[in-house]
Design a protein around this motif. Structure first.
Motif, PDB file in Angstrom:
ATOM      1  N   GLU A  59       0.817  -1.210   0.000  1.00 39.22           N
ATOM      2  CA  GLU A  59       0.000   0.000   0.000  1.00 39.22           C
ATOM      3  C   GLU A  59       0.853   1.263   0.000  1.00 39.22           C
ATOM      4  O   GLU A  59       0.510   2.258  -0.638  1.00 39.22           O
ATOM      5  CB  GLU A  59      -0.936  -0.007   1.211  1.00 39.22           C
ATOM      6  CG  GLU A  59      -2.048  -1.047   1.127  1.00 39.22           C
ATOM      7  CD  GLU A  59      -3.032  -0.908   2.273  1.00 39.22           C
ATOM      8  OE1 GLU A  59      -2.960   0.118   2.991  1.00 39.22           O
ATOM      9  OE2 GLU A  59      -3.860  -1.814   2.455  1.00 39.22           O
ATOM     10  N   ALA A  60       1.955   1.237   0.709  1.00 34.39           N
ATOM     11  CA  ALA A  60       2.766   2.445   0.859  1.00 34.39           C
ATOM     12  C   ALA A  60       3.425   2.872  -0.445  1.00 34.39           C
ATOM     13  O   ALA A  60       3.620   4.065  -0.693  1.00 34.39           O
ATOM     14  CB  ALA A  60       3.831   2.226   1.938  1.00 34.39           C
ATOM     15  N   THR A  61       3.774   1.891  -1.289  1.00 34.89           N
ATOM     16  CA  THR A  61       4.529   2.194  -2.509  1.00 34.89           C
ATOM     17  C   THR A  61       3.781   1.879  -3.795  1.00 34.89           C
ATOM     18  O   THR A  61       4.144   2.375  -4.862  1.00 34.89           O
ATOM     19  CB  THR A  61       5.843   1.408  -2.526  1.00 34.89           C
ATOM     20  OG1 THR A  61       5.549  -0.003  -2.579  1.00 34.89           O
ATOM     21  CG2 THR A  61       6.672   1.707  -1.280  1.00 34.89           C
ATOM     22  N   GLY A  62       2.746   1.041  -3.707  1.00 35.36           N
ATOM     23  CA  GLY A  62       2.051   0.609  -4.913  1.00 35.36           C
ATOM     24  C   GLY A  62       2.823  -0.429  -5.712  1.00 35.36           C
ATOM     25  O   GLY A  62       2.417  -0.798  -6.814  1.00 35.36           O
ATOM     26  N   LYS A  63       3.928  -0.928  -5.146  1.00 35.15           N
ATOM     27  CA  LYS A  63       4.758  -1.899  -5.858  1.00 35.15           C
ATOM     28  C   LYS A  63       4.423  -3.319  -5.430  1.00 35.15           C
ATOM     29  O   LYS A  63       4.022  -3.567  -4.292  1.00 35.15           O
ATOM     30  CB  LYS A  63       6.245  -1.624  -5.592  1.00 35.15           C
ATOM     31  CG  LYS A  63       6.735  -0.307  -6.175  1.00 35.15           C
ATOM     32  CD  LYS A  63       8.221  -0.127  -5.909  1.00 35.15           C
ATOM     33  CE  LYS A  63       8.741   1.169  -6.520  1.00 35.15           C
ATOM     34  NZ  LYS A  63      10.204   1.362  -6.265  1.00 35.15           N
ATOM     35  N   ALA A  64       4.610  -4.259  -6.364  1.00 32.16           N
ATOM     36  CA  ALA A  64       4.409  -5.675  -6.073  1.00 32.16           C
ATOM     37  C   ALA A  64       5.632  -6.208  -5.335  1.00 32.16           C
ATOM     38  O   ALA A  64       6.765  -6.027  -5.786  1.00 32.16           O
ATOM     39  CB  ALA A  64       4.180  -6.461  -7.359  1.00 32.16           C
ATOM     40  N   VAL A  65       5.400  -6.852  -4.201  1.00 27.09           N
ATOM     41  CA  VAL A  65       6.489  -7.349  -3.362  1.00 27.09           C
ATOM     42  C   VAL A  65       6.075  -8.693  -2.765  1.00 27.09           C
ATOM     43  O   VAL A  65       4.968  -9.171  -2.959  1.00 27.09           O
ATOM     44  CB  VAL A  65       6.823  -6.362  -2.221  1.00 27.09           C
ATOM     45  CG1 VAL A  65       7.352  -5.044  -2.779  1.00 27.09           C
ATOM     46  CG2 VAL A  65       5.578  -6.103  -1.346  1.00 27.09           C
TER      47      VAL A  65
END
Length: 273
Positions: free
Chosen positions: A64-70
């Motif tokens: 949520e904080a970055t919008g990146k897939a992790v």
């Protein structure tokens, strides 16, 4: 989930002593595979298409904080490909598409599927599985303030109770077996199940305990795992039948297990706050 206790490693054992609520899984392969002699295969920079839902915390999800897939799957394949000289390309894929491949009703549009997938004999008729990389148990995930029940049997005594689950998963099959189909509400993704649980639309969900810990960490003070472990399952990566990537990935997993890298990645996603 899936969808699945690795051979117990020292790291996981220590984590369980430190954290009373730590997941009952460990990061070493459940089946011992000797580390490859003479170095790993060189895949020559080959692109590897890896199917993920990006909706199964902490295996793969959108931060949520970055919008990146992790997630665990991203880190594991980044490391594996650094050793095998390949390029991991993650493809967001619906769980129903992965299920269709495992059921033999569709051709794979990916090289590997990584989504917390349980190894079963039925699925193995249509796909190949990697060496098991996590062994886990299924438990009930409920709201943190839940006091009406503490296990599956007590849940069945709650009037008009509902349990959420994702069709095509071993979690769903177990939920139907335990509670009956009329008491199970189907959802397309586990993120939606957890949101429904938090909203009070359902009373519980059957979930892999390590994934449950991921959702507990993402929702501090709002969720908890209750009751006994309901199953014991192993997770593996899925390959189309006869894939030439199966052996290289298994060799990479074995090397990563032998040098402690699997422990480190596991600790990052399953035992750290």
């Amino acid at each position: 989930m899936k969808k699945l206790y690795l051979i117990v490693s020292l790291l996981a054992a220590t984590a369980l002593l430190i954290a009373a609520c730590g997941p009952a899984a460990t990061p070493a392969p459940a089946t011992e595979v000797p580390a490859p002699a003479g170095g790993l295969p060189d895949l020559g920079g080959r692109e590897i298409r890896i199917a993920v839902e990006n909706a199964y915390n902490p295996f793969n999800f959108i931060a949520e904080a970055t919008g990146k897939a992790v997630g665990y799957d991203y880190d594991l394949f980044a490391e594996a490909c650094s050793r095998l000289n390949c390029k991991p390309t993650f493809v967001q894929t619906g769980w129903d598409s992965i299920v269709a491949v495992m059921g033999g009703t569709a051709q794979a549009e990916f090289d590997i599927a990584a989504d917390g997938i349980t190894i079963t004999a039925e699925r193995a008729q249509n796909v190949d599985f990697s060496t098991p990389y996590i062994k886990l148990a299924q438990q009930l995930l409920v709201r943190a303030d839940e006091s009406r029940f503490t296990n599956a049997e007590e849940l069945k005594a709650v009037p008009d109770f509902k349990a959420g689950a994702q069709p095509g998963t071993t979690n769903y099959d177990l939920a139907v077996e335990l509670f009956g189909e009329d008491n199970v509400v189907a959802f397309d993704q586990y993120g939606l199940i957890v949101q429904a649980l938090l909203n009070g639309d359902i009373d519980a969900t059957v979930m892999d305990n390590v994934a449950g810990e991921g959702y507990i960490g993402a929702n501090p003070g709002k969720l908890k795992l209750v009751g006994e472990e309901l199953t014991s399952e192993e997770l593996g990566f899925v390959f189309p039948k006869g894939s030439d990537l199966l052996d290289p990935v298994n060799q990479a997993l074995a090397e990563m297990d032998a040098d402690g890298t699997l422990d480190t990645i596991y600790a990052k996603w399953f035992t750290n706050d």
